[in-house]
Design an enzyme around this catalytic site. Structure first.
Site, PDB file in Angstrom:
ATOM      1  N   ARG A 143      13.539  20.725  21.083  1.00  0.00           N
ATOM      2  CA  ARG A 143      13.422  20.842  19.623  1.00  0.00           C
ATOM      3  C   ARG A 143      14.741  21.285  18.980  1.00  0.00           C
ATOM      4  NH1 ARG A 143       7.656  21.529  18.007  1.00  0.00           N
ATOM      5  NH2 ARG A 143       6.793  19.801  19.176  1.00  0.00           N
ATOM      6  N   TYR A 203      -4.876  15.109  22.327  1.00  0.00           N
ATOM      7  CA  TYR A 203      -4.766  14.806  20.894  1.00  0.00           C
ATOM      8  C   TYR A 203      -5.739  13.708  20.490  1.00  0.00           C
ATOM      9  CZ  TYR A 203      -0.794  17.815  19.937  1.00  0.00           C
ATOM     10  OH  TYR A 203       0.008  18.916  19.747  1.00  0.00           O
ATOM     11  N   ARG A 209      13.385  22.201  12.274  1.00  0.00           N
ATOM     12  CA  ARG A 209      13.285  23.020  11.067  1.00  0.00           C
ATOM     13  C   ARG A 209      14.200  24.220  10.965  1.00  0.00           C
ATOM     14  NH1 ARG A 209       7.098  23.617  11.796  1.00  0.00           N
ATOM     15  NH2 ARG A 209       7.911  23.528  13.896  1.00  0.00           N
ATOM     16  N   ASP A 265       8.245  11.899  18.253  1.00  0.00           N
ATOM     17  CA  ASP A 265       7.179  12.819  18.645  1.00  0.00           C
ATOM     18  C   ASP A 265       6.402  12.203  19.805  1.00  0.00           C
ATOM     19  OD1 ASP A 265       5.991  15.499  17.468  1.00  0.00           O
ATOM     20  OD2 ASP A 265       4.346  14.335  18.279  1.00  0.00           O
ATOM     21  N   ARG A 285      14.421  16.614   4.904  1.00  0.00           N
ATOM     22  CA  ARG A 285      12.966  16.559   4.814  1.00  0.00           C
ATOM     23  C   ARG A 285      12.509  16.430   3.365  1.00  0.00           C
ATOM     24  NH1 ARG A 285       9.566  21.176   7.821  1.00  0.00           N
ATOM     25  NH2 ARG A 285      10.496  22.381   6.150  1.00  0.00           N
TER      26      ARG A 285
HETATM   27  O1  CP3 Z   1      13.352  18.168  21.101  1.00  0.00           O
HETATM   28  C1  CP3 Z   1      13.688  17.529  20.097  1.00  0.00           C
HETATM   29  O2  CP3 Z   1      14.614  17.894  19.319  1.00  0.00           O
HETATM   30  C2  CP3 Z   1      13.017  16.186  19.823  1.00  0.00           C
HETATM   31  C3  CP3 Z   1      11.988  16.277  18.892  1.00  0.00           C
HETATM   32  C4  CP3 Z   1      10.563  16.527  19.294  1.00  0.00           C
HETATM   33  C5  CP3 Z   1       9.567  16.637  18.304  1.00  0.00           C
HETATM   34  N1  CP3 Z   1       8.360  16.699  18.922  1.00  0.00           N
HETATM   35  C6  CP3 Z   1       9.817  16.636  16.859  1.00  0.00           C
HETATM   36  C7  CP3 Z   1       8.870  17.374  16.005  1.00  0.00           C
HETATM   37  C8  CP3 Z   1       9.926  16.601  20.539  1.00  0.00           C
HETATM   38  C9  CP3 Z   1      10.518  16.564  21.930  1.00  0.00           C
HETATM   39  C10 CP3 Z   1       8.525  16.688  20.278  1.00  0.00           C
HETATM   40  C11 CP3 Z   1       7.509  16.699  21.344  1.00  0.00           C
HETATM   41  C12 CP3 Z   1       6.182  17.223  21.036  1.00  0.00           C
HETATM   42  N2  CP3 Z   1       5.422  17.009  19.927  1.00  0.00           N
HETATM   43  C13 CP3 Z   1       5.407  18.003  21.922  1.00  0.00           C
HETATM   44  C14 CP3 Z   1       5.858  18.409  23.280  1.00  0.00           C
HETATM   45  C15 CP3 Z   1       6.707  19.603  23.229  1.00  0.00           C
HETATM   46  C16 CP3 Z   1       5.935  20.866  23.151  1.00  0.00           C
HETATM   47  O3  CP3 Z   1       6.012  21.506  22.079  1.00  0.00           O
HETATM   48  O4  CP3 Z   1       5.266  21.203  24.132  1.00  0.00           O
HETATM   49  C17 CP3 Z   1       4.193  18.300  21.300  1.00  0.00           C
HETATM   50  C18 CP3 Z   1       3.077  19.137  21.854  1.00  0.00           C
HETATM   51  C19 CP3 Z   1       4.194  17.652  20.039  1.00  0.00           C
HETATM   52  C20 CP3 Z   1       3.130  17.626  19.024  1.00  0.00           C
HETATM   53  C21 CP3 Z   1       3.594  18.233  17.776  1.00  0.00           C
HETATM   54  N3  CP3 Z   1       4.416  17.599  16.882  1.00  0.00           N
HETATM   55  C22 CP3 Z   1       3.292  19.514  17.252  1.00  0.00           C
HETATM   56  C23 CP3 Z   1       2.431  20.542  17.931  1.00  0.00           C
HETATM   57  C24 CP3 Z   1       3.965  19.615  16.019  1.00  0.00           C
HETATM   58  C25 CP3 Z   1       3.904  20.747  15.024  1.00  0.00           C
HETATM   59  C26 CP3 Z   1       4.818  21.842  15.445  1.00  0.00           C
HETATM   60  C27 CP3 Z   1       4.832  22.940  14.405  1.00  0.00           C
HETATM   61  O5  CP3 Z   1       5.165  24.054  14.821  1.00  0.00           O
HETATM   62  O6  CP3 Z   1       4.590  22.672  13.226  1.00  0.00           O
HETATM   63  C28 CP3 Z   1       4.678  18.428  15.818  1.00  0.00           C
HETATM   64  C29 CP3 Z   1       5.560  18.090  14.678  1.00  0.00           C
HETATM   65  C30 CP3 Z   1       6.996  18.031  15.030  1.00  0.00           C
HETATM   66  N4  CP3 Z   1       7.518  17.222  15.984  1.00  0.00           N
HETATM   67  C31 CP3 Z   1       8.035  18.744  14.399  1.00  0.00           C
HETATM   68  C32 CP3 Z   1       9.226  18.331  15.004  1.00  0.00           C
HETATM   69  C33 CP3 Z   1      10.618  18.756  14.659  1.00  0.00           C
HETATM   70  C34 CP3 Z   1       7.869  19.746  13.246  1.00  0.00           C
HETATM   71  C35 CP3 Z   1       7.379  19.087  12.008  1.00  0.00           C
HETATM   72  C36 CP3 Z   1       8.440  18.786  11.002  1.00  0.00           C
HETATM   73  O7  CP3 Z   1       9.620  18.896  11.259  1.00  0.00           O
HETATM   74  O8  CP3 Z   1       8.064  18.394   9.889  1.00  0.00           O
END
Ligand code: CP3
Length: 350
Positions: A28, A155, A32, A78, A41
């Site tokens: 990540r 999911y 954010r 994602d 965003r």
């Molecule tokens: O690592 C990176 O920089 C690449 C980006 C990345 C995202 N999601 C972008 C994202 C990666 C590798 C993921 C994988 C992902 N997505 C996982 C596996 C990693 C982990 O956390 O175990 C999972 C479970 C998801 C599902 C997911 N997507 C969740 C739970 C969320 C919300 C997180 C939160 O705290 O709000 C997302 C949204 C998401 N995916 C965000 C980002 C940067 C945040 C939302 C946003 O930026 O608007």
């Protein structure tokens, strides 16, 4: 050695070559906590726009590269991104994560799922990965990633993230054959997707089984491990040279089982001491991790001490320095910068 010596550091370490310092990137690392991301965003309020319009996704993926020069640049996307291509409509809600509008719970719905055709349904992946490869050249390694079958099924069946995973566990424990069909379909599509990412330029691919740590070890062996292995084995048939990393959140009780997945590198989270992970897995295993992401709220001295502690415990071979999970949203950017600078100067410090 000819090819290897010009390959970027992270790729060389991931292949098991001895390197001068552990390569470093962060999960990540785009997102954010960065002002540049928050500004973008506002212009592109939907996550799907940010991750599916190539120019925007390229810009977001490169924000951390431009700010910190990490040894790995990860595709901004994602784990649920491939679901619409299988016939599962989804959105990613701000602050909540993925939402599946019509959760998959019946035989009819599973029968209707399509096998992913990445070229057709994910046309943005190729231009994004190609642009990242071109931008970083051999100065950094381009990382792809996917979700593992169990986590994607969680999911798809729950319809959103969950604290208890009651709906998918209900299915697992009352109708395991139905769930097996869903997990197998995910394994087939995800394997194709990994191969596609590699064909488009991903040099290392990480698979996230984020919710497999919610399973007891005996159920991990039934509902998570076999499908992880299906993906890795299938990818290795055609792409044997691409290092594959496995992450399971909350994996302290599962490390030895993860080692049987067919992955090349295991992510260790911070609930396991790196020295214990080395002892449990054996020195021949390649590992990634494992600072507590919360360490980045500490002072620079504290951050440096924890980096040094982790690197010493991991030893001088087969280690990719990383956090044990994703960087937290309110992390100070200057601490992320300090983390990378310190890690990249390690050969001077250790
Ligand atoms: O690592 C990176 O920089 C690449 C980006 C990345 C995202 N999601 C972008 C994202 C990666 C590798 C993921 C994988 C992902 N997505 C996982 C596996 C990693 C982990 O956390 O175990 C999972 C479970 C998801 C599902 C997911 N997507 C969740 C739970 C969320 C919300 C997180 C939160 O705290 O709000 C997302 C949204 C998401 N995916 C965000 C980002 C940067 C945040 C939302 C946003 O930026 O608007």
């Amino acid at each position: 050695m000819g090819v290897s010596s010009t390959a970027p550091l992270l790729l060389r370490a991931a292949r098991g070559e001895k390197v001068d310092r552990p390569p470093v990137w962060m999960m990540r690392q785009a997102g954010r906590y960065m002002k540049a991301y928050r500004d973008l965003r506002e212009k592109y309020p939907s996550f799907r726009q940010r991750s599916e319009i190539p120019e925007v996704a390229i810009e977001v993926s490169l924000q951390p590269w431009k700010a910190f020069q990490p040894d790995g640049v990860i595709l901004f996307s994602d784990i649920v991104t491939p679901l619409p291509g299988m016939g599962i409509d989804m959105d990613v809600a701000e602050g909540k994560g993925p939402i599946i509008n019509a959760p998959i719970r019946t035989q009819e719905q599973i029968d209707q799922l399509r096998t992913l055709e990445p070229d057709e349904s994910l046309p943005f992946i190729k231009p994004i990965l190609q642009a990242l490869s071109q931008e970083v050249g051999n100065k950094s390694t381009v990382l792809g990633f996917v979700g593992a079958p169990w986590t994607l099924a969680a999911y798809a069946v729950e319809g959103k993230g969950s604290k208890t995973y009651s709906i998918i566990k209900n299915m697992a424990f009352t109708n395991p054959k139905l769930l097996d069909q869903l997990l197998t379909k995910f394994a087939e599509s995800i394997a194709k997707y990994v191969c596609h990412q590699i064909d488009c330029g991903a040099q290392v691919v990480q698979m996230f089984d984020s919710w497999a740590g919610e399973l007891s070890p005996q159920d991990y062996e039934i509902f998570a491990a076999p499908y992880q292995k299906m993906v890795f084995d299938k990818v290795k048939e055609t792409h044997p040279d691409t290092p594959l990393i496995l992450l399971v959140t909350g994996s302290a009780g599962l490390l030895e089982r993860m080692a049987k997945s067919g992955a090349d590198i295991l992510t260790i989270d911070w609930t396991v001491d790196m020295a214990d992970a080395r002892t449990r897995l054996g020195k021949q295993w390649k590992v990634q991790g494992n600072l507590d992401p919360g360490v980045l709220f500490g002072s620079q001295e504290f951050i440096r001490d924890r980096i040094l502690d982790t690197v010493r415990k991991a030893g001088d071979w087969g280690h990719i320095l990383n956090l044990g999970h994703g960087v937290l949203p309110t992390t100070p950017e200057e601490n992320v910068k300090f983390f990378f600078e310190t890690a990249k100067n390690l050969n001077v410090l250790v």
